[in-house]
Write a protein that holds these residues in place. Structure first.
Motif, short mmCIF file in Angstrom:
data_model
loop_
_atom_site.label_atom_id
_atom_site.label_comp_id
_atom_site.label_asym_id
_atom_site.label_seq_id
_atom_site.Cartn_x
_atom_site.Cartn_y
_atom_site.Cartn_z
N CYS A 360 0.83 -1.21 0.00
CA CYS A 360 0.00 0.00 0.00
C CYS A 360 0.86 1.26 0.00
O CYS A 360 0.49 2.27 -0.61
N MET A 364 0.91 4.13 -2.87
CA MET A 364 0.61 5.53 -2.57
C MET A 364 1.63 6.46 -3.20
O MET A 364 1.32 7.61 -3.54
N GLU A 365 2.86 6.01 -3.37
CA GLU A 365 3.90 6.84 -3.97
C GLU A 365 3.76 6.94 -5.49
O GLU A 365 4.50 7.69 -6.13
N ARG A 370 -2.25 5.32 -6.51
CA ARG A 370 -3.08 6.00 -5.51
C ARG A 370 -4.56 5.81 -5.79
O ARG A 370 -5.38 5.80 -4.86
N LEU A 373 -5.70 2.70 -4.14
CA LEU A 373 -5.92 2.89 -2.70
C LEU A 373 -7.22 3.64 -2.43
O LEU A 373 -7.93 3.33 -1.47
N LEU A 392 0.03 3.53 6.36
CA LEU A 392 0.51 4.68 5.61
C LEU A 392 1.04 5.78 6.52
O LEU A 392 2.06 6.41 6.22
N GLY A 412 3.25 11.57 0.33
CA GLY A 412 1.88 12.00 0.52
C GLY A 412 1.75 13.43 0.93
O GLY A 412 0.70 13.83 1.42
N GLY A 418 0.28 10.78 -3.05
CA GLY A 418 -0.55 10.20 -2.00
C GLY A 418 -1.34 11.19 -1.19
O GLY A 418 -1.97 10.80 -0.20
N VAL A 421 -4.98 10.27 -0.90
CA VAL A 421 -5.18 9.05 -0.10
C VAL A 421 -5.15 9.38 1.38
O VAL A 421 -6.04 9.00 2.16
#
Length: 444
Positions: A360, A364-365, A370, A373, A392, A412, A418, A421
Motif C-alpha cells: 500500500c 501511494m507513492e 493512488r 488505494l 501509511l 503523501g 498520495g 489518499v
C-alpha cells in the motif's frame, strides 16, 4: 463605354449571378440544381383575383412539374446536395394522398431501389437510402436489404456504406437480417479490423438473436487474445460479452482469461478484462481474474492501464452482482494490499535495513497506484481502512519515525501522489488513529 464623357457619372457595373445548375453555377447534370432552386424559390405575391383568373384561363401549368422532374431523375438527384434533401423530405413526409400529380413517393422509391447498392457508398446518396429504410414500408425495406446483400461486405468497410448497412440491420425483420449477415460471414475478421466495419459487426450482435451470430463468435474465438488487444476488436468482444449466452462464450472467455496479465497491461485489452468483471455471468471467471491481480498487485497497480483493472476488481468484489461469492477473494486481495504485520520498518523486531515496504505504501507513492488505494478506501471494510491508515501514516521513505501527512509521508505531502489518499483516511480515522497511537504507539 468609350462614348461616355470622362467627367460624366458612370453607372455601377452589375455582377451577373448564375442560377444553380446553369452555366457557371453549381449543380448536378446542369439541371438538378435549377429544378431544386425552383422548388425552394418562394411563390410570388398573390395577384388580384381578376388577373389571377385570367392567367389561369390562358395557360394552366401542371401543379407539380418540378417535383415530377425530381422523381423522374431520382438517382441523379440523390447525388446532388439539394436534390438529396428534397428526396429525403419526399420519402419521409409525403404520401400518395398529399401528391397533386400522382404517387410521387411511390415512383421515387421504384426508381431508387434498383440503385440502392450504388447510392449506399455515396456521401449524399447514402443519406437518401437511410431515409428510405427509416420511413419505408416493410416491403420496401425488404427490397432494399435484398439489393444490398451482394455488396454488404464491401459497403460495411466504407464510411458511408457502413451507416446504410447498420440501418438495414436495425430496421429489418429477423429473416432479412440473416440474409444480410450471410454476406458478412466470409469477412468477419476483416470487418472487425476496419474502422467502419467494426460498427456493422457490433450492430449485428446488438440486433440479432444470439444463436444467429454464432459465426461471429467462432471467428473471434480463434483470435481471442489478439482481438481483445485490438483497437476495434476489443469493442466487438465487449458486445459479445453483453449479448451472448454464457455457454456460447465459454471458449472465448477461457482464452481471454488465460491472458489476464498481458491483457490487463494492454491499452485496449484492459477494457475487455474490466468488461468481464462488469458483465461476466459466472463468478468463477471473476475469481480467476482476482487471483491473477493479487499475485501481480504491484506491477498491475502501478501501470497506467492495469491499475483500472485492479480498481474494478475491488468494486466487483464489493458491490458487483457476484460480490457474495467473491468475499474470500476480496479478503485475500486486501491482505495482499496491506501487507503482513512484519512488513515495514514500523513493526517491532523488524530490521530497518531489511524491512520491506508494504504494497500500500508503494502504491501511494505512484500516480496510478493512488487510485487503487482510493478505491480500497471507498469499498473496504472499516477494519481494513483503519489498518491502511496505520500502515501509511507510520511509514516514511527513509524508514524513520512516524510522520504526519502534512510532512510529506511516503510521497503523501501536499501536491504528492498520495495526498488524496492520506486526506481521505485523515477525514475518517485521523482523530481515532491519533488516540490509538498515543495508547499503543507500536500497534500495526
Amino acid at each position: 463605354p468609350a462614348s461616355t464623357p470622362r467627367g460624366a457619372a458612370q453607372q455601377p457595373r452589375r455582377r451577373l449571378r448564375c442560377r444553380p445548375g446553369s452555366v457557371g453555377g453549381s449543380g448536378s447534370g446542369g439541371g438538378a440544381g435549377r429544378v431544386i432552386a425552383d422548388l425552394a424559390t418562394p411563390a410570388p405575391a398573390t395577384a388580384p383575383a381578376p388577373a389571377r383568373d385570367a392567367a389561369a384561363a390562358v395557360s394552366p401549368a401542371p401543379p407539380s412539374e418540378n417535383a415530377t422532374e425530381v422523381v423522374r431523375r431520382a438517382v441523379e438527384f440523390a447525388r446532388d446536395p439539394q436534390g438529396a434533401k428534397v428526396l429525403q423530405a419526399l420519402l419521409r413526409g409525403r404520401s400518395a394522398e398529399d401528391d397533386d400529380d400522382g404517387d410521387l413517393r411511390g415512383r421515387a422509391v421504384a426508381a431508387l431501389i434498383p440503385e440502392v447498392s450504388a447510392l449506399a457508398g455515396d456521401p449524399l446518396g447514402s443519406a437518401v437510402v437511410v431515409a428510405l429504410l427509416e420511413a419505408g414500408s416493410a416491403a420496401e425495406r425488404r427490397q432494399v436489404a435484398q439489393r444490398l446483400q451482394g455488396d454488404v461486405l464491401k459497403l460495411s468497410k466504407k464510411m458511408h456504406g457502413c451507416r446504410v448497412v447498420q440501418k438495414a440491420f436495425q430496421v429489418s425483420p429477423p429473416d432479412v437480417q440473416l440474409q444480410l449477415a450471410e454476406g458478412l460471414r466470409r469477412g468477419v475478421v476483416d470487418c472487425v479490423k476496419s474502422m467502419h466495419g467494426n460498427h456493422v459487426i457490433q450492430k449485428c450482435i446488438e440486433q440479432m438473436p444470439p444463436d444467429a451470430i454464432s459465426f461471429i463468435v467462432e471467428a473471434m474465438e480463434e483470435r481471442a487474445e489478439a482481438m481483445s488487444a485490438h483497437v476495434y476488436g476489443c469493442r466487438v468482444v465487449q458486445r459479445l460479452l453483453e449479448h451472448c449466452a454464457p455457454g456460447q462464450l465459454e471458449r472465448l472467455v477461457d482464452r481471454i482469461l488465460s491472458a489476464v496479465l498481458k491483457l490487463s497491461l494492454d491499452t485496449y485489452g484492459n477494457y475487455v478484462i474490466r468488461h468481464v468483471l462488469d458483465n461476466g455471468r459466472q463468478p468463477e471467471h471473476k475469481q480467476r481474474i482476482l487471483a491473477v491481480v493479487r499475485e501481480n498487485l504491484l506491477q498491475l497497480g502501478r501501470d497506467r492501464c492495469a491499475s483500472n483493472v485492479v480498481e474494478k476488481c475491488i468494486v466487483a468484489a464489493s458491490v458487483g452482482e457476484h460480490a457474495p461469492q467473491l468475499a474470500e477473494e476480496k479478503r485475500l486481495l486486501m491482505h495482499a494490499l496491506l501487507g503482513n504485520a512484519a512488513d515495514g520498518h514500523h513493526c517491532d523486531g523488524a530490521d530497518p535495513g531489511r524491512a520491506r515496504q508494504p504494497p500500500c505504501v508503494a502504491l501511494m507513492e505512484d500516480r496510478f497506484g493512488r487510485y487503487v488505494l482510493l478505491s480500497a478506501i471507498k469499498h473496504g471494510r472499516p477494519d481494513d481502512r483503519l489498518l491502511l491508515w496505520r500502515r501509511l501514516s507510520h511509514s516514511s521513505p527513509a524508514g524513520g519515525p512516524s510522520s504526519s501527512p502534512k510532512s510529506g509521508v511516503a510521497g503523501g505531502g501536499r501536491g504528492g501522489p498520495g495526498a488524496a489518499v492520506l486526506a481521505a483516511l485523515q477525514r475518517e480515522f485521523g482523530a481515532l488513529a491519533a488516540a490509538a497511537d498515543r495508547a499503543t504507539p507500536a500497534a500495526a
